[in-house]
Design an enzyme around this catalytic site. Structure first.
Site, PDB file in Angstrom:
ATOM      1  N   GLY A  43     -41.285 -33.682  43.790  1.00 53.77           N
ATOM      2  CA  GLY A  43     -41.952 -33.643  42.566  1.00 53.77           C
ATOM      3  C   GLY A  43     -43.550 -33.236  42.656  1.00 53.77           C
ATOM      4  CD  GLU A  98     -45.535 -39.502  45.663  1.00 52.06           C
ATOM      5  OE1 GLU A  98     -44.976 -38.548  44.935  1.00 52.06           O
ATOM      6  OE2 GLU A  98     -44.992 -40.354  46.181  1.00 52.06           O
ATOM      7  CG  ASP A  99     -44.011 -36.493  41.223  1.00 51.49           C
ATOM      8  OD1 ASP A  99     -44.226 -36.748  42.177  1.00 51.49           O
ATOM      9  OD2 ASP A  99     -43.053 -36.485  40.554  1.00 51.49           O
ATOM     10  CG  ASP A 102     -41.872 -45.621  38.587  1.00 48.84           C
ATOM     11  OD1 ASP A 102     -41.935 -46.293  37.973  1.00 48.84           O
ATOM     12  OD2 ASP A 102     -40.901 -44.546  38.407  1.00 48.84           O
ATOM     13  CE  LYS A 130     -42.912 -43.411  33.596  1.00 52.57           C
ATOM     14  NZ  LYS A 130     -41.468 -43.395  33.938  1.00 52.57           N
ATOM     15  CG  PHE A 151     -36.376 -40.260  31.795  1.00 55.51           C
ATOM     16  CD1 PHE A 151     -36.827 -39.163  32.517  1.00 55.51           C
ATOM     17  CD2 PHE A 151     -35.301 -40.956  31.967  1.00 55.51           C
ATOM     18  CE1 PHE A 151     -36.076 -38.741  33.591  1.00 55.51           C
ATOM     19  CE2 PHE A 151     -34.567 -40.583  33.354  1.00 55.51           C
ATOM     20  CZ  PHE A 151     -35.162 -39.509  33.978  1.00 55.51           C
ATOM     21  CG  ASP A 158     -35.769 -34.735  39.212  1.00 48.99           C
ATOM     22  OD1 ASP A 158     -36.694 -35.468  39.478  1.00 48.99           O
ATOM     23  OD2 ASP A 158     -34.847 -34.716  39.669  1.00 48.99           O
ATOM     24  NE  ARG A 164     -36.940 -31.237  41.509  1.00 47.84           N
ATOM     25  CZ  ARG A 164     -37.597 -32.440  41.801  1.00 47.84           C
ATOM     26  NH1 ARG A 164     -38.441 -33.221  41.290  1.00 47.84           N
ATOM     27  NH2 ARG A 164     -36.309 -33.417  42.255  1.00 47.84           N
TER      28      ARG A 164
END
Ligand code: PRP
Length: 179
Positions: A43, A98-99, A102, A130, A151, A158, A164
């Site tokens: 990611g 990190e992308d 979560d 998030k 989402f 992705d 992506r």
């Protein structure tokens, strides 16, 4: 591909501006430290590539990949390396790129791993956060954008290995993932 997107959450321009700001802050904080910047694949590959080009100190390029077992994994014990880091972190400061953060489980796992390997410090820079999804009491030290629990895909993120390569971050239409 674009027609699968409900709304654009972050444009190319917004991303580029924020990446530059994050890189400036990271450059100030880490310039005089022995630091390892680690991209967590897949990611973060675009974010990492953009970020390191804005970083103003000598750095090596490092990748790792983890895999979480099953959806809804709630324990860092369920995370393992698919592709481990090939450089030493002992006596160095690690910054995990990190992308998205979560549940926070990946960060908990990596923090413990790098500390056990002798890292002097372990911090995280996550482009997206998030907070609503958090399962553990941890937060990234550098965050690009706090986003709602939707989402999102694009700019490295992705759905089913697709999207992506979108140059922006968009919210996927529910009918795509509810098929
Ligand atoms: C995503 C993201 C982080 C992790 C964060 O990876 O890139 O590595 O999930 O989630 P957490 O905070 O709940 O642990 P993913 O497993 O989707 O793999 P990918 O990067 O290859 O798409």
């Amino acid at each position: 591909m674009n027609s699968d997107i409900k709304t654009i959450l972050l444009t190319r321009e917004q991303l580029a501006k924020r990446v530059k700001e994050l890189a400036q802050k990271i450059s100030e904080d880490y310039r005089n430290k022995d630091c390892v910047l680690v991209s967590v694949l897949k990611g973060s590959f675009i974010f990492y590539a953009d970020l390191v080009r804005e970083i103003d100190f000598h750095t090596t390029i490092n990748f790792l990949r983890v895999s979480s077992y099953g959806s809804g994994a709630t324990s860092s014990a369920k995370i393992t390396f698919k592709y481990p880091l090939d450089s030493k972190v002992e006596g160095k400061h690690v910054l995990v790129i990190e992308d998205i953060i979560d549940s926070g489980n990946t960060y908990v796992f990596l923090k413990k791993y790098f500390k056990d390997q002798g890292a002097l410090s372990v911090s995280m820079c996550a482009l997206l956060d998030k907070p609503e999804r958090r399962e553990v009491d941890i937060s990234a030290e550098y965050v690009g954008f706090e986003i709602p629990n939707e989402f999102v895909v694009g700019y490295g993120l992705d759905y089913d290995e697709k999207y992506r390569n979108l140059p922006y971050i968009g919210v996927l239409k529910p009918e795509i993932y509810k098929k």
